[in-house]
Scaffold this active site. Sequence first.
Site, mmCIF file in Angstrom:
data_model
loop_
_atom_site.group_PDB
_atom_site.id
_atom_site.type_symbol
_atom_site.label_atom_id
_atom_site.label_comp_id
_atom_site.label_asym_id
_atom_site.label_seq_id
_atom_site.Cartn_x
_atom_site.Cartn_y
_atom_site.Cartn_z
ATOM 1 N N VAL A 3 0.864 -1.171 0.000
ATOM 2 C CA VAL A 3 0.000 0.000 0.000
ATOM 3 C C VAL A 3 0.902 1.223 0.000
ATOM 4 O O VAL A 3 2.071 1.143 0.381
ATOM 5 C CB VAL A 3 -0.971 0.039 1.203
ATOM 6 C CG1 VAL A 3 -2.019 -1.055 1.086
ATOM 7 C CG2 VAL A 3 -0.244 -0.049 2.517
ATOM 8 N N SER A 4 0.371 2.345 -0.434
ATOM 9 C CA SER A 4 1.188 3.539 -0.605
ATOM 10 C C SER A 4 1.464 4.290 0.681
ATOM 11 O O SER A 4 2.518 4.897 0.828
ATOM 12 C CB SER A 4 0.520 4.490 -1.603
ATOM 13 O OG SER A 4 0.400 3.862 -2.845
#
Length: 192
Positions: free
Chosen positions: A59-60
Amino acid sequence: MNLKEWAASTGIAYITARRQYAAGTLPVPTYRIGRLIMVGEPVTGTSAVARQTVVYARVSSADQKPDLERQVARVTVWATSQKLGVDRVVTEVGSALNGHRKKFLALLRDPAVSTIVVEHRDRFARFGAEYVEAALTAQGRRLLVVDPAEVDDDLVRDVTEILTSLCARLYGPRAGANRARRAVEAATEDPA
């Protein structure tokens, strides 16, 4: 299949199945992959040393961490349904726009990893995934994408990420994010 699916297919409430698992009285064999409880015998790879299958989830940002476990669960369920033995699960929080993902780089360097399974191609690399995939193929390794359809990201979001990355390199992370936000606001405001 995971414990929740097994409970639904047998008509047992999930909480009951979970309690039986915790007590060790579940009538079927189970094993864990990360936080996921799988029902049945584990599917093992051909060799624990030389041919590993790894699930990679990313995930970012830290505020997206709850999606990380759901991503791992979806990819692991898909891999086991394809009769792939999952040897490791690698999770990471980091941007796909720069090369600062230590776990991702370690995964690429490890010759024992023969198969990398990801949910979407952009979870692996936002840009240049084709080149990385070609390099893996040349080494006799492979990248499996659970959902090969391109994720329809908003163009403004992609441009904002690129602009933020470039500004962060020039001005520092916080100032870069502020400058990128102001640039996008200026570009999208109505000229009237």
